[in-house]
Design an enzyme around this catalytic site. Structure first.
Site, PDB file in Angstrom:
ATOM      1  N   CYS A 160      35.287  36.311  36.822  1.00 47.59           N
ATOM      2  CA  CYS A 160      34.410  37.119  37.275  1.00 47.59           C
ATOM      3  C   CYS A 160      34.961  38.234  38.097  1.00 47.59           C
ATOM      4  CB  CYS A 160      33.131  36.485  37.900  1.00 47.59           C
ATOM      5  SG  CYS A 160      32.252  35.619  36.522  1.00 47.59           S
TER       6      CYS A 160
ATOM      7  N   HIS B 101      29.326  40.648  39.918  1.00 48.61           N
ATOM      8  CA  HIS B 101      28.374  40.087  40.721  1.00 48.61           C
ATOM      9  C   HIS B 101      28.619  40.300  42.360  1.00 48.61           C
ATOM     10  CE1 HIS B 101      30.593  36.519  41.546  1.00 48.61           C
ATOM     11  NE2 HIS B 101      30.928  36.338  40.475  1.00 48.61           N
TER      12      HIS B 101
END
Length: 263
Positions: free
Chosen positions: A191, A175
């Site tokens: 992440c 992301h």
């Protein structure tokens, strides 16, 4: 005593009195100025003590301007791998993500990865894509940091940034970020984060189902590919991870909500 001697003594006493009176006037002023400077907590500093712009290194000037170092900037590099074109390979140890183009080339992007105790490796696939995604902190994260909000709407202030690509059924994503200064660092809860510009570029290249290979942090050292003359050898993809590999690891560490380790 002669008249002249008496006159001389009186003149001397008058002169001494004038000097003493003058000292009484000057001393409070000097003391007051000194005390004022001390109470304000400063002291005279030579102008030369401040560095000029010319004294800053190129790296320092880039950091102040928010410019990524060369090794973290998007670039097409030579990249030898047995993975098919369209595969995403994440070199955790060198904080780099590669989108395989085929014919020995790949697009390199700088990324931020999991902090100590939160890195992982294995093979996943992109299961969902979202533009300006909302953020729902996963239960494991809320358990570690109960003060986190339960929801943040998508937008410039959202920690997930401009785009998100969800990895399988895990809580992990590739992301964007609202703090590009974290690119190239070990800061997240697992992440993979990119600048908003880079994640938007990658988002347009991948599809749902795209294979994502995440190499372990302690993988054999890989060349970092600063230009198209560099060859990077990537070993074959490891087997699919065990269930633990797709579960957020435990740990009690404080985080900064807006940027550093929320995802």
């Amino acid at each position: 005593m002669t008249p002249s001697s008496a006159l001389f003594r009186r003149s001397s006493r008058a002169a001494n009195a004038l000097v003493f009176a003058a000292s009484l006037l000057v001393t409070p002023i000097a003391l007051s100025a000194s005390a004022g400077a001390q109470s304000l907590g400063y002291a005279p500093v030579r102008q030369s003590a401040f560095p000029s712009d010319a004294a800053l290194t190129p790296e320092a000037r880039d950091a102040e301007a928010g410019v990524l170092p060369e090794r973290l900037r998007r670039a097409v590099v030579q990249f030898a791998t047995s993975e098919a074109a369209g595969t995403v390979i994440i070199d955790t140890g060198n904080t780099a993500l590669y989108y395989v183009l085929g014919q020995g080339r790949a697009i390199r992007y700088g990324v931020g990865v999991g902090r100590e105790g939160f890195t992982w490796s294995g093979v996943q696939s992109i299961s969902r894509k979202a533009e300006w995604p909302d953020w729902y902190p996963p239960a494991e994260m809320i358990k570690r940091q109960p003060y986190l909000p339960r929801f943040i709407a998508g937008g410039p202030g959202n920690p997930l940034g401009a785009r998100a690509m969800y990895l399988g059924s895990s809580e992990y994503r590739i992301h964007g970020t609202n703090d590009p200064s974290t690119i190239g660092k070990f800061v997240s809860s697992g992440c993979i984060r990119m600048t908003n510009e880079d994640v938007t570029d990658l988002f347009g290249r991948v599809n749902v189902g795209t294979k994502v290979v995440v190499l372990p942090k302690n993988a054999p050292v890989l060349a970092r590919g600063s230009d198209t003359r560099t060859t990077i050898s990537v070993r074959p993809a490891p087997p699919r991870p065990q269930a633990a590999a797709t579960t957020l690891p435990s740990g009690q560490q404080a985080i900064r909500l807006n940027v550093s380790s929320v995802n």
